[in-house]
Design a protein around this motif. Structure first.
Motif, PDB file in Angstrom:
ATOM      1  N   GLU A  10       0.962  -1.013  -0.003  1.00  0.00           N
ATOM      2  CA  GLU A  10       0.130   0.006  -0.132  1.00  0.00           C
ATOM      3  C   GLU A  10       0.899   1.192   0.165  1.00  0.00           C
ATOM      4  O   GLU A  10       1.848   1.437   0.877  1.00  0.00           O
ATOM      5  CB  GLU A  10      -0.983   0.019   1.269  1.00  0.00           C
ATOM      6  CG  GLU A  10      -1.599   1.235   1.689  1.00  0.00           C
ATOM      7  CD  GLU A  10      -2.545   1.636   0.707  1.00  0.00           C
ATOM      8  OE1 GLU A  10      -2.382   2.569  -0.229  1.00  0.00           O
ATOM      9  OE2 GLU A  10      -3.869   1.223   0.636  1.00  0.00           O
ATOM     10  N   ASP A  11       0.590   2.183  -0.766  1.00  0.00           N
ATOM     11  CA  ASP A  11       1.476   3.341  -0.912  1.00  0.00           C
ATOM     12  C   ASP A  11       0.845   4.320   0.060  1.00  0.00           C
ATOM     13  O   ASP A  11       1.480   5.607  -0.078  1.00  0.00           O
ATOM     14  CB  ASP A  11       1.531   3.910  -2.520  1.00  0.00           C
ATOM     15  CG  ASP A  11       0.198   4.216  -3.210  1.00  0.00           C
ATOM     16  OD1 ASP A  11      -0.579   3.410  -2.865  1.00  0.00           O
ATOM     17  OD2 ASP A  11       0.363   5.239  -3.992  1.00  0.00           O
ATOM     18  N   ASP A  54      -2.971  -3.126  -2.403  1.00  0.00           N
ATOM     19  CA  ASP A  54      -3.647  -1.886  -3.082  1.00  0.00           C
ATOM     20  C   ASP A  54      -3.668  -2.032  -4.602  1.00  0.00           C
ATOM     21  O   ASP A  54      -2.973  -2.774  -5.088  1.00  0.00           O
ATOM     22  CB  ASP A  54      -2.691  -0.804  -2.661  1.00  0.00           C
ATOM     23  CG  ASP A  54      -3.330   0.608  -2.928  1.00  0.00           C
ATOM     24  OD1 ASP A  54      -4.507   0.587  -3.008  1.00  0.00           O
ATOM     25  OD2 ASP A  54      -2.608   1.501  -3.010  1.00  0.00           O
ATOM     26  N   GLN A  56      -3.966   0.728  -6.725  1.00  0.00           N
ATOM     27  CA  GLN A  56      -3.118   1.944  -7.614  1.00  0.00           C
ATOM     28  C   GLN A  56      -1.817   2.069  -6.604  1.00  0.00           C
ATOM     29  O   GLN A  56      -2.126   2.430  -5.653  1.00  0.00           O
ATOM     30  CB  GLN A  56      -4.135   3.163  -7.268  1.00  0.00           C
ATOM     31  CG  GLN A  56      -5.159   3.058  -8.372  1.00  0.00           C
ATOM     32  CD  GLN A  56      -6.115   4.202  -8.402  1.00  0.00           C
ATOM     33  OE1 GLN A  56      -6.694   4.759  -7.331  1.00  0.00           O
ATOM     34  NE2 GLN A  56      -5.998   5.061  -9.566  1.00  0.00           N
ATOM     35  N   LEU A  57      -0.849   1.914  -7.495  1.00  0.00           N
ATOM     36  CA  LEU A  57       0.380   1.947  -6.858  1.00  0.00           C
ATOM     37  C   LEU A  57       1.228   2.505  -7.761  1.00  0.00           C
ATOM     38  O   LEU A  57       1.214   2.569  -8.845  1.00  0.00           O
ATOM     39  CB  LEU A  57       0.990   0.477  -6.466  1.00  0.00           C
ATOM     40  CG  LEU A  57       0.427  -0.302  -5.528  1.00  0.00           C
ATOM     41  CD1 LEU A  57       0.844  -1.708  -5.560  1.00  0.00           C
ATOM     42  CD2 LEU A  57       0.529   0.198  -4.023  1.00  0.00           C
ATOM     43  N   LYS A 106     -11.906   0.414   0.068  1.00  0.00           N
ATOM     44  CA  LYS A 106     -11.516   1.615   0.804  1.00  0.00           C
ATOM     45  C   LYS A 106     -12.609   2.716   0.498  1.00  0.00           C
ATOM     46  O   LYS A 106     -13.166   2.768  -0.540  1.00  0.00           O
ATOM     47  CB  LYS A 106     -10.120   2.152   0.344  1.00  0.00           C
ATOM     48  CG  LYS A 106      -9.089   1.144   0.418  1.00  0.00           C
ATOM     49  CD  LYS A 106      -7.784   1.380   0.449  1.00  0.00           C
ATOM     50  CE  LYS A 106      -7.272   1.748  -0.959  1.00  0.00           C
ATOM     51  NZ  LYS A 106      -5.952   2.051  -1.308  1.00  0.00           N
TER      52      LYS A 106
HETATM   53 MN    MN Z   1      -2.532   3.492  -3.693  1.00  0.00          MN
END
Ligand code: MN
Length: 128
Positions: A10-11, A54, A56-57, A106
Motif C-alpha cells: 500500500e502506498d 492496494d 493503485q500503486l 476503501k
Molecule cells: Mn494506492
C-alpha cells in the motif's frame, strides 16, 4: 494466532498505518511494502499467510503484481485480498479477474475489516 503474518502492499501512508494497527491489535505479524516491486522482493524472503494488495500503486499496479504472484508456483497459494477504491468503479471485478481471492473496499471500515481478513486466512485444521 501470533504466528500469522500479513504482507500489506500500500502506498498511502495513512491507509498503511490504519491497516497495520487493525492487524496488530489482532496479534498478526505485519510486513509492509509501499510499492509492488518491494512487495515482490519481500516475497523472495518471507512467505506471509495473506497479502493485502492496494490496486493503485506507483510503478507496477496491484493487478499486475497479483498476476505476477499468481503465476509463481511457490507463491500462488497465498491468498491476496485487493484493497479497492469505492470510487473506482469496476475495481472489484478487475481485481478478481487478475487473480485476487477477494477484496475489501476503501475507505476501510474499521468495524468489519478484521472479520473480512479472517475469512481469507488459510485454515489450520489442528486448531479446531
Ligand atoms: Mn494506492
Amino acid at each position: 494466532m501470533g504466528d500469522i503474518s500479513v504482507l500489506i502492499i500500500e502506498d498511502n501512508l495513512l491507509n498503511m498505518k490504519l491497516v497495520r494497527s487493525l492487524l496488530e491489535i489482532a496479534n498478526y505479524k505485519v510486513l509492509e511494502a509501499s510499492d509492488a516491486e518491494d512487495g515482490i522482493q519481500l516475497l523472495g524472503q518471507y512467505r506471509p499467510d495473506l497479502i493485502l494488495m492496494d490496486i493503485q500503486l506507483p510503478g507496477m499496479d496491484g493487478l499486475s503484481a497479483t498476476r505476477h504472484i499468481k503465476k509463481d508456483p511457490a507463491l500462488q497459494d497465498i491468498p491476496i485480498i485487493a484493497l479497492t477504491s469505492y470510487a473506482m468503479h469496476g475495481d472489484e471485478e478487475r481485481a478478481l479477474k487478475a487473480g485476487c481471492d477477494g477484496y475489501i473496499s476503501k475507505p476501510i471500515d474499521t468495524k468489519t475489516f478484521l472479520a473480512s481478513v479472517v475469512e481469507y486466512i488459510p485454515h489450520n485444521p489442528d486448531e479446531e
